[in-house]
Scaffold this active site. Structure first.
Site, PDB file in Angstrom:
ATOM      1  N   ASP A   9       1.022  -1.237  -0.169  1.00 23.68           N
ATOM      2  CA  ASP A   9      -0.126   0.066   0.060  1.00 23.68           C
ATOM      3  C   ASP A   9       0.944   1.415  -0.059  1.00 23.68           C
ATOM      4  O   ASP A   9       1.926   1.043   0.528  1.00 23.68           O
ATOM      5  CB  ASP A   9      -0.947  -0.005   1.426  1.00 23.68           C
ATOM      6  CG  ASP A   9      -1.511   1.195   1.443  1.00 23.68           C
ATOM      7  OD1 ASP A   9      -2.374   1.825   0.824  1.00 23.68           O
ATOM      8  OD2 ASP A   9      -1.198   1.845   2.541  1.00 23.68           O
ATOM      9  N   ASP A  11      -0.277   4.978   0.832  1.00 26.06           N
ATOM     10  CA  ASP A  11      -0.530   6.126   1.914  1.00 26.06           C
ATOM     11  C   ASP A  11      -0.743   5.613   3.154  1.00 26.06           C
ATOM     12  O   ASP A  11      -1.388   4.627   3.575  1.00 26.06           O
ATOM     13  CB  ASP A  11      -1.770   6.949   1.342  1.00 26.06           C
ATOM     14  CG  ASP A  11      -1.750   7.696   0.173  1.00 26.06           C
ATOM     15  OD1 ASP A  11      -2.378   7.440  -0.840  1.00 26.06           O
ATOM     16  OD2 ASP A  11      -0.683   8.444   0.066  1.00 26.06           O
ATOM     17  N   GLY A  51     -10.359   6.896  -1.418  1.00 21.56           N
ATOM     18  CA  GLY A  51     -10.446   7.485  -2.750  1.00 21.56           C
ATOM     19  C   GLY A  51     -10.646   9.031  -2.302  1.00 21.56           C
ATOM     20  O   GLY A  51     -11.694   9.355  -1.807  1.00 21.56           O
ATOM     21  N   HIS A  81     -10.612  17.412  -7.169  1.00 18.91           N
ATOM     22  CA  HIS A  81      -9.792  16.527  -7.192  1.00 18.91           C
ATOM     23  C   HIS A  81      -8.499  16.655  -7.885  1.00 18.91           C
ATOM     24  O   HIS A  81      -7.231  16.537  -7.353  1.00 18.91           O
ATOM     25  CB  HIS A  81     -10.301  15.128  -7.192  1.00 18.91           C
ATOM     26  CG  HIS A  81      -9.404  13.983  -6.551  1.00 18.91           C
ATOM     27  ND1 HIS A  81      -8.794  13.278  -7.411  1.00 18.91           N
ATOM     28  CD2 HIS A  81      -8.984  13.677  -5.354  1.00 18.91           C
ATOM     29  CE1 HIS A  81      -8.035  12.358  -6.601  1.00 18.91           C
ATOM     30  NE2 HIS A  81      -8.106  12.559  -5.473  1.00 18.91           N
TER      31      HIS A  81
HETATM   32  C1  XBP Z   1      -5.202   5.851   0.621  1.00 19.41           C
HETATM   33  C2  XBP Z   1      -6.298   6.762   0.287  1.00 19.41           C
HETATM   34  C3  XBP Z   1      -6.058   7.614  -0.895  1.00 19.41           C
HETATM   35  C4  XBP Z   1      -5.378   8.942  -0.246  1.00 19.41           C
HETATM   36  C5  XBP Z   1      -5.635  10.011  -1.095  1.00 19.41           C
HETATM   37  O1  XBP Z   1      -4.665   5.301  -0.215  1.00 19.41           O
HETATM   38  O2  XBP Z   1      -7.579   6.274   0.370  1.00 19.41           O
HETATM   39  O3  XBP Z   1      -7.632   8.275  -1.131  1.00 19.41           O
HETATM   40  O4  XBP Z   1      -6.089   9.225   1.048  1.00 19.41           O
HETATM   41  O5  XBP Z   1      -5.237  10.070  -2.424  1.00 19.41           O
HETATM   42  P1  XBP Z   1      -3.878   3.994  -0.017  1.00 19.41           P
HETATM   43  P2  XBP Z   1      -6.185  10.562  -3.565  1.00 19.41           P
HETATM   44  O6  XBP Z   1      -4.637   2.799  -0.514  1.00 19.41           O
HETATM   45  O7  XBP Z   1      -2.515   4.055  -0.607  1.00 19.41           O
HETATM   46  O8  XBP Z   1      -3.591   3.760   1.400  1.00 19.41           O
HETATM   47  O9  XBP Z   1      -6.679  11.755  -3.106  1.00 19.41           O
HETATM   48  O10 XBP Z   1      -5.533  10.410  -4.793  1.00 19.41           O
HETATM   49  O11 XBP Z   1      -7.305   9.263  -3.665  1.00 19.41           O
HETATM   50 MG    MG Z   2      -2.942   3.317   3.062  1.00 18.76          MG
END
Ligand code: XBP
Ligand code: MG
Length: 255
Positions: A9, A11, A51, A81
């Site tokens: 993953d 973020d 997202g 966005h």
């Molecule tokens: C975490 C998310 C992403 C980010 C924001 O992604 O849910 O939506 O918070 O990025 P991950 P965007 O699966 O890497 O933990 O605004 O591009 O969605």
């Molecule tokens: Mg994450």
């Protein structure tokens, strides 16, 4: 059974990025003339929706608006966005967000052992490219054989789709792969796809439940930043998670 792939993953896992996302959302709202400002408490709650576009839609759904006002705002989500992504990826490309402890070390150990590496993330390719470019440079493209992300799947985490897509492109079966996640949604996605899953929570997810995490650690550790109480608590060999021990922990759990 040998581990054939590690799937990360982004973020919260590769890097602690959500504060940078939150700031970028607020700057984008200001840029497009919306008086919204997500506090850390707001954002921690909104992170239950994966997202960025979906998160904005959830915020709109909670506002007291006429149907016409709601429809007008919903129609603006892609533009809002896109502004947020430009703001976020610029800050990350400048090096504002480092990799979490132990990530670069484990990537190198796994690659040296011939283990495939992939990404399965909800964020956009632009954001991932900015983070990998800033933290790993050109070698990132050699390290990660597959990057599955964002709108490549309709059903985002906690649905397993993004992990299934990454494994399909890797040509690796779920039982031969390990996922790394930071959130309850991410853990659910990885487990539903059948992967043994390491969870390293951050401030944003420390209060989440991780009932079926295969291994939970505060971070992966490094010789310079050893894990408190290790070895001896969850790890047997070092005070940081090595690829060798990760492999043996997974094999012992599955045997
Ligand atoms: C975490 C998310 C992403 C980010 C924001 O992604 O849910 O939506 O918070 O990025 P991950 P965007 O699966 O890497 O933990 O605004 O591009 O969605
Ligand atoms: Mg994450």
């Amino acid at each position: 059974m040998r581990t054939d792939a590690l799937v990360f993953d982004v973020d919260g896992t590769l890097a602690d990025t959500e504060e940078a996302h939150r700031v970028a959302f607020n700057l984008a709202f200001e840029q497009v003339g919306l008086g919204w400002k997500w506090t850390r408490a707001d954002y921690r709650r909104l992170l239950a929706t994966t997202g960025g576009k979906e998160r904005i839609a959830r915020h709109i759904a909670a506002l007291d608006l006429s149907e016409a006002e709601r429809a007008e705002l919903v129609a603006r989500i892609p533009h809002i966005h896109a502004s947020k992504t430009r703001l976020y990826s610029a800050v990350v490309r400048d090096g504002a967000v480092p990799l979490r402890t132990g990530i670069a070390r484990l990537l190198d150990e796994a690659a040296a052992a011939g283990c495939r590496l992939a990404i399965a993330s909800t964020t956009t390719a632009a954001n991932i490219d900015a983070l990998l470019h800033a933290t790993l440079g050109a070698r990132a493209l050699d390290l990660f054989g597959v990057i599955a992300c964002g709108d490549q799947v309709a059903a985002k985490k906690p649905a397993p789709d993004i992990y299934r897509l990454a494994l399909r492109h890797l040509g690796v079966r779920p039982e031969r792969a390990i996922a790394f996640e930071d959130s309850a949604n991410g853990l659910r996605a990885a487990r539903a796809a059948g992967l043994w899953t390491v969870v390293t929570p951050t401030y944003w997810s420390e209060d989440h439940d991780f009932p079926d995490a295969s291994l939970r650690l505060p971070h992966l550790g490094d010789p310079a930043t050893p894990l408190t109480g290790e070895p001896g608590n969850r790890l047997r060999e070092q005070a940081w998670l090595t690829f060798a021990e990760l492999n043996s922990l997974r094999e012992a759990a599955l045997s």
